[in-house]
Design a protein around this motif. Structure first.
Motif, short mmCIF file in Angstrom:
data_model
loop_
_atom_site.label_atom_id
_atom_site.label_comp_id
_atom_site.label_asym_id
_atom_site.label_seq_id
_atom_site.Cartn_x
_atom_site.Cartn_y
_atom_site.Cartn_z
N ARG A 179 0.84 -1.19 0.00
CA ARG A 179 0.00 0.00 0.00
C ARG A 179 0.88 1.24 0.00
O ARG A 179 1.92 1.27 0.65
CB ARG A 179 -0.93 0.02 1.21
CG ARG A 179 -1.98 -1.08 1.18
CD ARG A 179 -2.97 -0.95 2.34
NE ARG A 179 -3.98 -1.98 2.28
CZ ARG A 179 -5.11 -1.91 1.58
NH1 ARG A 179 -5.35 -0.81 0.87
NH2 ARG A 179 -5.98 -2.88 1.58
N ALA A 180 0.47 2.24 -0.75
CA ALA A 180 1.23 3.49 -0.80
C ALA A 180 1.26 4.14 0.58
O ALA A 180 0.30 4.08 1.35
CB ALA A 180 0.60 4.45 -1.81
N ILE A 181 2.39 4.74 0.91
CA ILE A 181 2.61 5.48 2.15
C ILE A 181 2.52 4.58 3.38
O ILE A 181 2.37 5.07 4.49
CB ILE A 181 1.65 6.68 2.30
CG1 ILE A 181 1.51 7.42 0.98
CG2 ILE A 181 2.15 7.67 3.34
CD1 ILE A 181 2.81 7.99 0.45
N GLN A 182 2.60 3.28 3.21
CA GLN A 182 2.64 2.36 4.35
C GLN A 182 3.84 1.45 4.20
O GLN A 182 3.98 0.77 3.17
CB GLN A 182 1.36 1.53 4.42
CG GLN A 182 0.11 2.33 4.75
CD GLN A 182 -1.11 1.44 4.94
OE1 GLN A 182 -0.99 0.23 5.12
NE2 GLN A 182 -2.29 2.04 4.89
N SER A 183 4.69 1.44 5.21
CA SER A 183 5.87 0.58 5.14
C SER A 183 5.46 -0.87 5.32
O SER A 183 4.56 -1.21 6.09
CB SER A 183 6.89 0.97 6.21
OG SER A 183 6.33 0.86 7.51
N THR A 184 6.12 -1.74 4.57
CA THR A 184 5.86 -3.17 4.65
C THR A 184 7.14 -3.92 4.35
O THR A 184 8.11 -3.35 3.86
CB THR A 184 4.74 -3.58 3.67
OG1 THR A 184 4.37 -4.94 3.91
CG2 THR A 184 5.22 -3.45 2.22
N ALA A 238 10.13 9.98 5.88
CA ALA A 238 9.19 10.69 6.73
C ALA A 238 9.13 10.08 8.13
O ALA A 238 8.08 9.97 8.75
CB ALA A 238 7.79 10.69 6.10
N GLY A 239 10.29 9.65 8.65
CA GLY A 239 10.38 9.11 9.99
C GLY A 239 10.09 7.63 10.09
O GLY A 239 10.27 7.03 11.16
N ALA A 240 9.66 7.00 9.01
CA ALA A 240 9.35 5.56 9.04
C ALA A 240 10.57 4.77 8.62
O ALA A 240 11.23 5.08 7.64
CB ALA A 240 8.19 5.25 8.11
N ARG A 241 10.89 3.73 9.37
CA ARG A 241 12.04 2.89 9.07
C ARG A 241 11.61 1.78 8.11
O ARG A 241 10.65 1.06 8.36
CB ARG A 241 12.61 2.28 10.35
CG ARG A 241 13.89 1.48 10.15
CD ARG A 241 14.42 1.00 11.50
NE ARG A 241 14.76 2.13 12.35
CZ ARG A 241 15.95 2.73 12.32
NH1 ARG A 241 16.89 2.31 11.50
NH2 ARG A 241 16.20 3.75 13.13
N LEU A 258 6.42 2.88 -0.67
CA LEU A 258 6.21 3.54 -1.95
C LEU A 258 5.38 4.81 -1.77
O LEU A 258 4.37 4.78 -1.06
CB LEU A 258 5.52 2.59 -2.92
CG LEU A 258 6.30 1.29 -3.18
CD1 LEU A 258 5.52 0.38 -4.12
CD2 LEU A 258 7.68 1.59 -3.76
N PRO A 259 5.78 5.92 -2.38
CA PRO A 259 5.13 7.21 -2.10
C PRO A 259 3.77 7.41 -2.76
O PRO A 259 3.01 8.26 -2.33
CB PRO A 259 6.13 8.23 -2.63
CG PRO A 259 6.87 7.50 -3.71
CD PRO A 259 6.96 6.08 -3.26
N THR A 260 3.46 6.65 -3.82
CA THR A 260 2.20 6.85 -4.53
C THR A 260 1.61 5.50 -4.93
O THR A 260 2.35 4.52 -5.12
CB THR A 260 2.40 7.69 -5.80
OG1 THR A 260 3.36 7.03 -6.65
CG2 THR A 260 2.88 9.09 -5.47
N PRO A 261 0.29 5.42 -5.08
CA PRO A 261 -0.30 4.17 -5.56
C PRO A 261 -0.03 3.97 -7.05
O PRO A 261 0.42 4.87 -7.75
CB PRO A 261 -1.80 4.37 -5.29
CG PRO A 261 -1.99 5.85 -5.29
CD PRO A 261 -0.72 6.45 -4.76
N GLY A 262 -0.32 2.75 -7.51
CA GLY A 262 -0.13 2.44 -8.92
C GLY A 262 0.76 1.24 -9.11
O GLY A 262 1.04 0.49 -8.18
#
Length: 286
Positions: A179-184, A238-241, A258-262
């Motif tokens: 998912r965009a903007i979510q670390s995994t 943005a502070g996320a490891r 990932l910064p954007t969806p797609g």
């Protein structure tokens, strides 16, 4: 030890050092605020400056100009060798990637000979780590190179969890959830021709490089898979490891943010048992 990497960015240069606002009087009766362009890092003297021929060694050269106007010559360096600059070149159809760390020459000049394999447009990413980068450790600069001839775009293809590359089997999750903007994290298991877990030899300071490009826009994200206890091998956004780790032979855990969806294409680069391989994965970020 490897330089901290992370990289997720759009085509706009993310580091603006100075934003000068100069006020001046236009007449005795009215005042105007004159806003001058932001002073940023720039690529100077970039080569090649004209279209090149496919299949022939070509010099890619540049100097990074600082906001002050002088050449940037002081970079963070580390194991690998890591020269302080990632030079990454990708074809418009995402079928080809070239990844180098060119050495710096006198006066801050970088030069790397590469072969553009086929006609078409290529995006050149200069991912730089100045020694005094401050809170933002790196920035990216971009150029396009045109290779002569009529391009024949290759199909992107789909996601394949299991791939066989140069005698190794790479097994990824059947349905990765991105998912965009979510670390995994995504774990890939690697075995040799005999089914044994592969041992990873560091390349450019990391056990593996995960380089992502957004289909169409060529937005870019780059992170490392690090050995246990490796100092400085980390990735933050943005502070996320989002650092990946490899704690056992045959296992690569990739950090993804990932910064954007797609649709994104991941180039996973590693040296299992000392042999450099690049494994592609097409991922959909929601």
């Amino acid at each position: 030890m490897p330089v901290p990497t992370l990289i997720a960015m759009r085509r706009v240069v993310p580091l603006l050092l100075l934003l000068p606002l100069l006020a001046g009087c236009s007449s005795s009766s009215s005042n105007k605020i004159e806003i001058k362009p932001a002073r940023t890092y720039k690529l100077r003297g970039f080569l090649p400056a004209t279209p090149v021929s496919p299949g022939k060694p070509t010099a890619v050269a540049f100097t990074i100009g600082q906001p002050s106007g002088s050449a940037l010559t002081d970079y963070r360096t580390g194991a690998g060798p890591h020269t302080g600059v990632h030079l990454i070149i990708v074809s418009d159809d995402l079928s080809t990637i070239i990844h180098r760390h060119p050495p710096m020459q006198t006066g801050g000049r970088f030069l790397q000979r590469v072969v553009f394999p086929a006609p078409g447009r290529y995006r050149v990413i200069v991912d730089a780590y100045p020694r005094n980068g401050g809170p933002v450790p790196n920035f990216q600069l971009f150029k396009d190179v045109q290779v002569r001839g009529v391009p024949t775009p290759k199909p992107l293809g789909g996601y394949h969890a299991v791939q066989h590359v140069r005698g190794f089997t790479f097994s990824a999750p059947r349905r990765p959830r991105v998912r965009a903007i979510q670390s995994t994290l995504m774990t890939v298991h690697v075995t040799d021709a005999g089914g044994r877990p592969a041992r990873f030899i560091p390349w450019y300071g990391a056990l593996a490089h995960a380089i992502f490009f957004h289909v169409g826009t060529l937005d870019y994200f780059h992170t490392h898979v690090c050995a246990p206890g490796a100092n400085g091998c980390t990735s933050l956004l943005a502070g996320a490891r989002v650092t990946g780790r490899s704690s056992a032979p045959g296992k690569l855990t990739i950090g993804i943010l990932l910064p954007t969806p797609g649709t994104w294409k991941l180039f996973l680069q590693a040296r299992p048992n000392g042999r450099l391989v690049t494994v592609p994965y097409v991922l959909n970020a929601r």
